[in-house]
Motif scaffolding. Sequence first.
Motif, short mmCIF file in Angstrom:
data_model
loop_
_atom_site.label_atom_id
_atom_site.label_comp_id
_atom_site.label_asym_id
_atom_site.label_seq_id
_atom_site.Cartn_x
_atom_site.Cartn_y
_atom_site.Cartn_z
N HIS A 330 52.02 19.14 17.01
CA HIS A 330 53.28 18.90 16.31
C HIS A 330 53.09 17.84 15.22
N LYS A 331 53.78 18.07 14.11
CA LYS A 331 53.98 17.01 13.11
C LYS A 331 55.47 16.70 13.09
N TYR A 332 55.82 15.45 13.41
CA TYR A 332 57.21 15.03 13.45
C TYR A 332 57.61 14.30 12.18
N ASP A 333 58.80 14.55 11.72
CA ASP A 333 59.48 13.71 10.73
C ASP A 333 60.51 12.92 11.52
N VAL A 334 60.16 11.68 11.90
CA VAL A 334 61.04 10.91 12.78
C VAL A 334 62.29 10.44 12.05
N ALA A 335 62.26 10.42 10.72
CA ALA A 335 63.45 10.02 9.97
C ALA A 335 64.51 11.13 10.01
N ARG A 336 64.08 12.38 9.93
CA ARG A 336 65.01 13.51 9.93
C ARG A 336 65.22 14.10 11.32
N GLY A 337 64.34 13.77 12.26
CA GLY A 337 64.45 14.32 13.59
C GLY A 337 64.00 15.76 13.68
N THR A 338 63.02 16.15 12.85
CA THR A 338 62.52 17.52 12.84
C THR A 338 61.02 17.52 13.15
N SER A 339 60.50 18.71 13.42
CA SER A 339 59.06 18.84 13.64
C SER A 339 58.57 20.19 13.15
N VAL A 340 57.29 20.23 12.83
CA VAL A 340 56.60 21.45 12.44
C VAL A 340 55.46 21.64 13.42
N VAL A 341 55.22 22.89 13.84
CA VAL A 341 54.20 23.18 14.84
C VAL A 341 53.03 23.90 14.20
N HIS A 342 51.82 23.49 14.59
CA HIS A 342 50.64 24.29 14.28
C HIS A 342 50.11 24.82 15.60
N ASP A 343 50.24 26.12 15.79
CA ASP A 343 49.77 26.79 17.00
C ASP A 343 48.48 27.52 16.65
N PHE A 344 47.40 27.17 17.34
CA PHE A 344 46.09 27.71 17.00
C PHE A 344 45.85 29.09 17.62
N GLY A 345 46.76 29.55 18.46
CA GLY A 345 46.66 30.89 18.99
C GLY A 345 46.07 30.95 20.38
N SER A 346 46.01 32.15 20.90
CA SER A 346 45.55 32.38 22.26
C SER A 346 44.10 31.90 22.44
N GLY A 347 43.88 31.20 23.54
CA GLY A 347 42.54 30.74 23.87
C GLY A 347 42.08 29.52 23.12
N GLN A 348 42.93 28.97 22.24
CA GLN A 348 42.58 27.80 21.44
C GLN A 348 43.34 26.58 21.98
N MET A 349 42.64 25.50 22.28
CA MET A 349 43.26 24.33 22.90
C MET A 349 43.00 23.10 22.05
N PRO A 350 43.94 22.74 21.15
CA PRO A 350 43.74 21.56 20.32
C PRO A 350 43.93 20.26 21.12
N GLY A 351 43.13 19.26 20.77
CA GLY A 351 43.28 17.94 21.35
C GLY A 351 43.95 16.98 20.37
#
Length: 417
Positions: A330-351
Amino acid sequence: MQPTQRTDEVPFHLTGAFAPVFEERTDRDLTVIGELPPDLCGTYVRNGPNPRSGTSPAWFAGDGMLHAVRFEGGRARGYRNRWIRGPYAPNTNVVRHAGRILSLVEARLPVEVSADLETVGPYDFGGVLARSMTAHPKICPRTGELLFFAYGAEPPHLTFYRADARGEVVQSTPIDVPKATYLHDFAITARCAVFYDLPVLVSSFKSPAPFAWDDGYRARIGIVPRDGRDEDVRWFDVAPCTISHTVNAFEDGDTVVLDAIRAPRLFTPHALYRYTFDLRTGKVAEETLDPRFVDFPRVHPAFQGAAYRDAYAVELCDFARGGFGRTRLHKYDVARGTSVVHDFGSGQMPGEAVVAPRPDATAEDDAWVLLFVHDDRGPSALVVLDAQRFDGDPVATVRLPCRVPFGFHGAWLPDGA
């Protein structure tokens, strides 16, 4: 996807994405899909538990192993991994300050390593540090100071330290707390340090499970001037909870704002949470910014301790079902209270991700986001995202020669810094 849930035979931290590797490698000239920015020059290094024996009693108990990828001139020059040598192997984080690279775990002294990840030995700041150092020190982007603390079962249970930009400790301040409590992280602002005195008690760091919840322990958060003494601490009562990691903190007039990863009890899902402390009235407001189970937060290093907008965190999607098999970023915009997600897909586990600012950047998200991504089908990758196009295709994907176990925390070490 390989199983990562606990079974009667093998705990989750020894299987799937978490399973240890047993080879130290040095590989040159890695394959890149996409195009690496030519001014992305430096080294990304990440720490994590990797038991030499192949087994450990808990995820956080394995021997520390560092994994690093070197960038220069638009190329991925190489990958290297090394165990920390010695009687103990810090496995939690890594920081560079005053020319030294330190491998960290909160229950022990730091261990210095070379730029090639070879172990130099324990480091105690010239004899000043007696027993341990937090795994989450903070580098002030305005002064260059390293701020950190030590905590433990023996009094004083909490000691706050400041080291100047040359690495010399200029302050050592014991802070009075009734008992040893779990204090994995803390926060700084331009003028203050913020400490968590919460109902998770520490029995002994010698135990693989040294923490216990105490319903009778008072939950409070303390704010102290960075050059202050114990008597200068302002304590604020808060709802009982545990805090795993700090996102960031900053001052806003007569208030201090703290964003953190908070859970209402030990071993329950964490959420993105905000505290607002009114230094004039002594009151505190609490609110949930995102109820999803997220952790491993990071911010732009130049905004550490200052008003900020962007935060990055890992969502542990499968925790509620008893496992850790799927994550997304997730990338959060804490000022606006929103977020954008980067999902790497099935079988991919981001740290955990780290933020690598572009040279001479002015915008907070004029930066790259770097992270290891575990692939169930084969070797891991190091992915470079554009922070301004966070949900878009990666700028570049560096194919690694081996699997990198899901680990803890890392750092971007830019050239010339």
